[in-house]
Design a protein around this motif. Structure first.
Motif, mmCIF file in Angstrom:
data_model
loop_
_atom_site.group_PDB
_atom_site.id
_atom_site.type_symbol
_atom_site.label_atom_id
_atom_site.label_comp_id
_atom_site.label_asym_id
_atom_site.label_seq_id
_atom_site.Cartn_x
_atom_site.Cartn_y
_atom_site.Cartn_z
ATOM 1 N N HIS A 28 16.054 -3.690 5.318
ATOM 2 C CA HIS A 28 15.315 -3.155 4.172
ATOM 3 C C HIS A 28 16.030 -1.964 3.532
ATOM 4 O O HIS A 28 15.392 -1.063 3.004
ATOM 5 C CB HIS A 28 13.916 -2.716 4.615
ATOM 6 C CG HIS A 28 13.089 -3.822 5.165
ATOM 7 N ND1 HIS A 28 13.185 -4.251 6.467
ATOM 8 C CD2 HIS A 28 12.157 -4.602 4.585
ATOM 9 C CE1 HIS A 28 12.340 -5.242 6.663
ATOM 10 N NE2 HIS A 28 11.711 -5.474 5.540
ATOM 11 N N THR A 29 17.332 -1.947 3.569
ATOM 12 C CA THR A 29 18.081 -0.788 3.073
ATOM 13 C C THR A 29 17.988 -0.624 1.555
ATOM 14 O O THR A 29 18.485 0.365 1.019
ATOM 15 C CB THR A 29 19.559 -0.860 3.504
ATOM 16 O OG1 THR A 29 20.121 -2.095 3.047
ATOM 17 C CG2 THR A 29 19.689 -0.724 5.011
ATOM 18 N N ASN A 30 17.330 -1.559 0.883
ATOM 19 C CA ASN A 30 17.155 -1.437 -0.564
ATOM 20 C C ASN A 30 16.079 -0.412 -0.925
ATOM 21 O O ASN A 30 15.935 -0.063 -2.099
ATOM 22 C CB ASN A 30 16.807 -2.791 -1.176
ATOM 23 C CG ASN A 30 15.534 -3.382 -0.587
ATOM 24 O OD1 ASN A 30 15.322 -3.326 0.621
ATOM 25 N ND2 ASN A 30 14.703 -3.960 -1.421
ATOM 26 N N ILE A 31 15.340 0.076 0.064
ATOM 27 C CA ILE A 31 14.333 1.110 -0.191
ATOM 28 C C ILE A 31 14.637 2.324 0.689
ATOM 29 O O ILE A 31 15.222 2.185 1.765
ATOM 30 C CB ILE A 31 12.894 0.606 0.074
ATOM 31 C CG1 ILE A 31 12.715 0.195 1.524
ATOM 32 C CG2 ILE A 31 12.527 -0.521 -0.866
ATOM 33 C CD1 ILE A 31 11.286 -0.130 1.893
ATOM 34 N N PRO A 32 14.239 3.502 0.244
ATOM 35 C CA PRO A 32 14.493 4.705 1.047
ATOM 36 C C PRO A 32 13.748 4.642 2.388
ATOM 37 O O PRO A 32 12.658 4.065 2.487
ATOM 38 C CB PRO A 32 13.935 5.838 0.184
ATOM 39 C CG PRO A 32 13.863 5.292 -1.199
ATOM 40 C CD PRO A 32 13.633 3.818 -1.050
ATOM 41 N N LEU A 33 14.324 5.243 3.398
ATOM 42 C CA LEU A 33 13.721 5.268 4.728
ATOM 43 C C LEU A 33 12.319 5.867 4.692
ATOM 44 O O LEU A 33 11.415 5.391 5.380
ATOM 45 C CB LEU A 33 14.605 6.048 5.697
ATOM 46 C CG LEU A 33 14.141 6.115 7.147
ATOM 47 C CD1 LEU A 33 14.034 4.719 7.752
ATOM 48 C CD2 LEU A 33 15.094 6.971 7.962
ATOM 49 N N GLU A 34 12.119 6.883 3.865
ATOM 50 C CA GLU A 34 10.810 7.530 3.760
ATOM 51 C C GLU A 34 9.727 6.546 3.318
ATOM 52 O O GLU A 34 8.574 6.661 3.720
ATOM 53 C CB GLU A 34 10.866 8.718 2.794
ATOM 54 C CG GLU A 34 11.704 9.872 3.298
ATOM 55 C CD GLU A 34 13.208 9.675 3.091
ATOM 56 O OE1 GLU A 34 13.619 8.730 2.388
ATOM 57 O OE2 GLU A 34 13.969 10.462 3.659
ATOM 58 N N GLU A 35 10.086 5.572 2.482
ATOM 59 C CA GLU A 35 9.138 4.542 2.050
ATOM 60 C C GLU A 35 9.001 3.461 3.122
ATOM 61 O O GLU A 35 7.904 2.960 3.368
ATOM 62 C CB GLU A 35 9.586 3.915 0.739
ATOM 63 C CG GLU A 35 9.477 4.849 -0.447
ATOM 64 C CD GLU A 35 9.940 4.193 -1.731
ATOM 65 O OE1 GLU A 35 9.802 2.957 -1.873
ATOM 66 O OE2 GLU A 35 10.447 4.909 -2.608
ATOM 67 N N TYR A 36 10.120 3.099 3.727
ATOM 68 C CA TYR A 36 10.125 2.040 4.738
ATOM 69 C C TYR A 36 9.175 2.346 5.892
ATOM 70 O O TYR A 36 8.437 1.473 6.338
ATOM 71 C CB TYR A 36 11.545 1.824 5.266
ATOM 72 C CG TYR A 36 11.600 0.904 6.452
ATOM 73 C CD1 TYR A 36 11.448 -0.470 6.289
ATOM 74 C CD2 TYR A 36 11.788 1.401 7.737
ATOM 75 C CE1 TYR A 36 11.479 -1.316 7.385
ATOM 76 C CE2 TYR A 36 11.823 0.562 8.837
ATOM 77 C CZ TYR A 36 11.662 -0.801 8.646
ATOM 78 O OH TYR A 36 11.687 -1.639 9.735
ATOM 79 N N ARG A 40 3.397 -1.516 5.608
ATOM 80 C CA ARG A 40 2.467 -2.140 6.553
ATOM 81 C C ARG A 40 2.313 -3.628 6.272
ATOM 82 O O ARG A 40 2.477 -4.071 5.144
ATOM 83 C CB ARG A 40 1.111 -1.452 6.474
ATOM 84 C CG ARG A 40 1.225 0.023 6.878
ATOM 85 C CD ARG A 40 -0.083 0.749 6.795
ATOM 86 N NE ARG A 40 0.080 2.131 7.205
ATOM 87 C CZ ARG A 40 -0.018 2.565 8.456
ATOM 88 N NH1 ARG A 40 -0.291 1.713 9.423
ATOM 89 N NH2 ARG A 40 0.148 3.831 8.740
ATOM 90 N N ASN A 41 1.967 -4.379 7.306
ATOM 91 C CA ASN A 41 1.752 -5.811 7.164
ATOM 92 C C ASN A 41 0.297 -6.083 6.744
ATOM 93 O O ASN A 41 -0.464 -5.153 6.472
ATOM 94 C CB ASN A 41 2.130 -6.551 8.461
ATOM 95 C CG ASN A 41 1.279 -6.142 9.641
ATOM 96 O OD1 ASN A 41 0.174 -5.603 9.514
ATOM 97 N ND2 ASN A 41 1.792 -6.388 10.842
ATOM 98 N N ASP A 42 -0.081 -7.339 6.720
ATOM 99 C CA ASP A 42 -1.430 -7.724 6.289
ATOM 100 C C ASP A 42 -2.535 -7.173 7.189
ATOM 101 O O ASP A 42 -3.671 -7.016 6.753
ATOM 102 C CB ASP A 42 -1.552 -9.251 6.226
ATOM 103 C CG ASP A 42 -0.674 -9.852 5.139
ATOM 104 O OD1 ASP A 42 -0.323 -9.123 4.189
ATOM 105 O OD2 ASP A 42 -0.343 -11.042 5.244
ATOM 106 N N GLN A 43 -2.216 -6.894 8.428
ATOM 107 C CA GLN A 43 -3.193 -6.334 9.369
ATOM 108 C C GLN A 43 -3.250 -4.803 9.307
ATOM 109 O O GLN A 43 -3.973 -4.173 10.073
ATOM 110 C CB GLN A 43 -2.883 -6.764 10.809
ATOM 111 C CG GLN A 43 -3.099 -8.233 11.085
ATOM 112 C CD GLN A 43 -1.871 -9.057 10.718
ATOM 113 O OE1 GLN A 43 -0.742 -8.586 10.811
ATOM 114 N NE2 GLN A 43 -2.100 -10.289 10.283
ATOM 115 N N GLY A 44 -2.446 -4.191 8.432
ATOM 116 C CA GLY A 44 -2.426 -2.745 8.297
ATOM 117 C C GLY A 44 -1.541 -2.040 9.310
ATOM 118 O O GLY A 44 -1.577 -0.826 9.440
#
Length: 63
Positions: A28-36, A40-44
């Motif tokens: 997922h390196t296309n987004i900043p680590l702070e966002e990564y 969350r998944n569908d279960q939160g």
């Protein structure tokens, strides 16, 4: 994990901090680590397997 759980039971211990790696961030390196670390998944639950493990054992993930 057991050591941290033991610390929580000791008098005078208000909080415990730890450092963990983000095992799946390389996908997922296309987004900043702070966002990564907030994704969350569908279960939160957190999408990163390592962070999710800690979350499911009572940790609060903060950046």
């Amino acid at each position: 994990m057991e050591f941290i759980a033991t610390l929580r039971l000791m008098d005078g211990i208000a909080s415990v901090a730890g450092v963990s790696r983000c095992k799946d961030y390389h996908n997922h390196t296309n987004i900043p680590l702070e966002e990564y670390i907030k994704l969350r998944n569908d279960q939160g639950r957190l999408i990163d397997k390592t962070l999710r493990f800690h979350q499911m054992h009572g940790a609060q993930i903060k950046n």
